[in-house]
Design a protein around this motif. Structure first.
Motif, short mmCIF file in Angstrom:
data_model
loop_
_atom_site.label_atom_id
_atom_site.label_comp_id
_atom_site.label_asym_id
_atom_site.label_seq_id
_atom_site.Cartn_x
_atom_site.Cartn_y
_atom_site.Cartn_z
N VAL A 126 12.81 0.59 7.85
CA VAL A 126 13.23 1.86 8.44
C VAL A 126 14.06 2.66 7.43
O VAL A 126 13.87 3.88 7.27
CB VAL A 126 14.03 1.63 9.74
N ALA A 127 14.94 1.98 6.72
CA ALA A 127 15.75 2.64 5.70
C ALA A 127 14.87 3.16 4.56
O ALA A 127 15.09 4.26 4.03
CB ALA A 127 16.79 1.67 5.15
N GLU A 139 3.02 1.38 9.63
CA GLU A 139 2.12 0.26 9.90
C GLU A 139 2.81 -1.06 9.63
O GLU A 139 2.68 -2.02 10.39
CB GLU A 139 0.86 0.39 9.04
N ALA A 140 3.55 -1.14 8.52
CA ALA A 140 4.25 -2.38 8.18
C ALA A 140 5.25 -2.75 9.26
O ALA A 140 5.36 -3.92 9.67
CB ALA A 140 4.95 -2.22 6.83
N ARG A 148 0.83 -1.21 0.00
CA ARG A 148 0.00 0.00 0.00
C ARG A 148 0.86 1.25 0.00
O ARG A 148 0.53 2.26 -0.64
CB ARG A 148 -0.92 0.00 1.22
N ALA A 149 1.98 1.20 0.70
CA ALA A 149 2.92 2.33 0.70
C ALA A 149 3.47 2.57 -0.70
O ALA A 149 3.62 3.71 -1.14
CB ALA A 149 4.06 2.07 1.68
N ASN A 150 3.75 1.48 -1.41
CA ASN A 150 4.28 1.61 -2.77
C ASN A 150 3.26 2.24 -3.70
O ASN A 150 3.61 3.03 -4.59
CB ASN A 150 4.70 0.24 -3.30
N ALA A 165 2.33 7.28 2.19
CA ALA A 165 3.30 6.19 2.01
C ALA A 165 4.11 5.97 3.28
O ALA A 165 4.35 4.83 3.71
CB ALA A 165 4.22 6.50 0.83
N ILE A 166 4.53 7.05 3.91
CA ILE A 166 5.31 6.96 5.15
C ILE A 166 4.46 6.36 6.27
O ILE A 166 4.95 5.52 7.05
CB ILE A 166 5.84 8.35 5.53
N ASP A 167 3.19 6.73 6.34
CA ASP A 167 2.29 6.15 7.35
C ASP A 167 2.16 4.64 7.16
O ASP A 167 2.16 3.88 8.14
CB ASP A 167 0.92 6.81 7.28
N TYR A 168 2.03 4.21 5.92
CA TYR A 168 1.89 2.78 5.65
C TYR A 168 3.17 2.02 6.01
O TYR A 168 3.10 0.86 6.48
CB TYR A 168 1.54 2.55 4.19
#
Length: 482
Positions: free
Chosen positions: A466-467, A449-450, A430-432, A443-446
């Motif tokens: 994290v990277a 979550e991951a 979902r971030a992608n 994207a950063i929020d997802y």
């Protein structure tokens, strides 16, 4: 494979030519690029900005992600790009689901066509003439020069730039004059600048069209047809509003075409099949498309493979599986590796619950063409239908390795991870998607979550995510500072 994505149809007015008012409000969530970002818009910066803008636009327009149509328009467009001069970066071509006849170009070699343009075209040369015209707008840097000129008048943000380019690109007569200034002289200058661009795009586009093997006479023929068609409707056609068409411009294109040798250029099979696909699935509803192709097949000379293919799609979409299968099986006898036919046939098999037969057929095609997105996406779709989620994930991740902006693949990957209840990978996918739509905060929020759903022992995976989060934050920050 009947898998395509259309985003927010109501927002189509942002780029539809019937929209005359400011569109900047639609982009309020975009980052500011500062006042000096556009003072000298180098090709490198133009490409970078174009990519960001196109990703944002994909989240706002009713874009069609149909792999067969995507393959066709990019093959056609890049065939002509190869014949163009002053090409500074790779081009990408897109489809927008809209019955209006239109096409437009944006920064960085991003060109879109309405599905209505190919639906109404009487030849491949006519459709190609619209694409070559937009290619010329990019290679001659019409939009880039306009943005540079705008930046000298006042500081620009990306939100303001998108609004300006939307109006300048799709509504030159009203849009550019309205944005440029309130003084009459400034408005007239903006209009004249755009008309000059159109004439130059006509000239360069026709040369590219002819050198690419298409009929240059298609340009005046297409203009004449649109002019005649607009006489019978209350509002001017979108293409004519987007690309103001004076009598002198029509005459110029006719005279310019006469400099080339008149020749008959037959339509490619891909063109006829894509046109039939658009008519069956994107231009008419299911009931009307079936009636349309039955009528076409009954006309003198109408019993063509393209019309048979269009009817097969309409029958499939109307759940008349046996009738659709009979048509497609006959077409496959003469052309067993045709991906247009395989796409429909495997959909029929899936609808009939014959998952293994569909998988076996697509596996053979995948071994022949492992990097083809049409084959891969159909194969993954068949795997999903058969609940072979690990196979689907493997296929989709392989495709995304070399085609990282494929929205369809990400959508299917999300479905696969959800079915497997793999929450870390689900949220990363979902971030992608959010990244591909230029929505960095989401994207950063997802990614967060991951990370939260990872198991304690997944330390390496946590470091990787994290990277990735830091990379997204850095890119977002860099865009804001431009």
């Amino acid at each position: 494979m009947k898998l395509f994505v259309v985003f927010k149809p109501w927002i189509l007015c942002l780029l539809a030519i019937s929209c005359y008012h400011s569109t900047t409000y639609a982009y309020d969530n975009l980052p500011s690029l500062g006042g000096n970002a556009f003072s000298e818009l180098t090709p490198e910066k133009e490409k970078q900005l174009g990519d960001i803008m196109m990703r944002q636009t994909r989240g706002q327009l009713p874009m069609v992600y149909d792999p067969l149509m995507d393959e066709y328009i990019n093959a056609l467009g890049n065939k002509m790009v190869a014949r163009a001069n002053d090409v500074n970066f790779p081009f990408k071509f897109y489809w927008i689901q809209d019955k209006n006849i239109n096409g437009f170009a944006s920064l960085g070699g991003n060109i879109a066509s309405h599905t209505g343009t190919i639906a109404i075209a009487e030849s491949e040369s006519e459709f190609a003439s619209v694409i070559s015209h937009e290619i010329a707008h990019v290679t001659q840097r019409h939009i880039a020069r306009y943005v540079e000129a705008r930046s000298q008048q006042a500081p620009l943000t990306l939100a303001g730039l998108l609004g300006a380019i939307v109006l300048a690109t799709v509504n030159p007569e009203a849009g550019m004059a309205a944005i440029a200034a309130t003084q009459g002289a400034a408005q007239q200058s903006a209009i004249n600048f755009t008309r000059s661009n159109e004439q130059e795009a006509d000239r360069i586009g026709m040369q590219v069209l002819a050198e690419s093997g298409f009929d240059p006479y298609a340009v005046p023929d297409f203009f004449r047809k649109l002019t005649e068609k607009s006489r019978f409707v209350n509002q001017q056609l979108a293409f004519l509003q987007t690309h103001p068409l004076s009598q002198s411009r029509v005459s110029d294109t006719r005279l310019r075409a006469e400099q080339f040798t008149k020749r008959f250029v037959p339509d490619s099979q891909d063109f006829t099949l894509v046109q039939a696909r658009v008519l069956a699935r994107y231009h008419y509803d299911k009931q009307h498309s079936e009636a349309l192709f039955l009528k076409k097949l009954g006309q003198p000379g109408g019993n063509t493979k393209a019309n048979q293919y269009g009817l097969a799609i309409a029958l499939l979409d109307n759940k008349k599986l046996a009738e659709s299968q009979e048509i497609i099986e006959k077409l496959l006898l003469d052309d067993k590796h045709n991906l247009y036919y395989i796409d429909v046939y495997t959909d029929i098999l899936i609808a009939q619950g014959k998952h293994q037969q569909s998988l076996d057929m697509l596996e053979k095609e995948y071994l022949l063409r492992p990097n083809n997105q049409v084959v891969t996406l159909n194969y993954a779709n068949a795997a999903m239908s058969a609940k072979a989620y690990r196979l689907a994930i493997h296929l989709l991740k392989t495709l995304l390795f070399y085609k990282e902006d494929n929205i369809l693949a990400y959508g299917m990957l999300i479905d696969a991870y959800q079915a497997m209840e793999d929450l870390p990978r689900l949220y990363e996918a979902r971030a992608n998607v959010s990244y591909q739509l230029a929505n960095y905060p989401k994207a950063i929020d997802y990614i967060d979550e991951a990370i939260n759903y990872l198991q304690p022992e997944e330390k390496l995976e946590a470091r990787r995510l994290v990277a990735k989060k830091k990379q997204l934050q850095a890119e977002y920050s860099r865009i804001q500072r431009m």
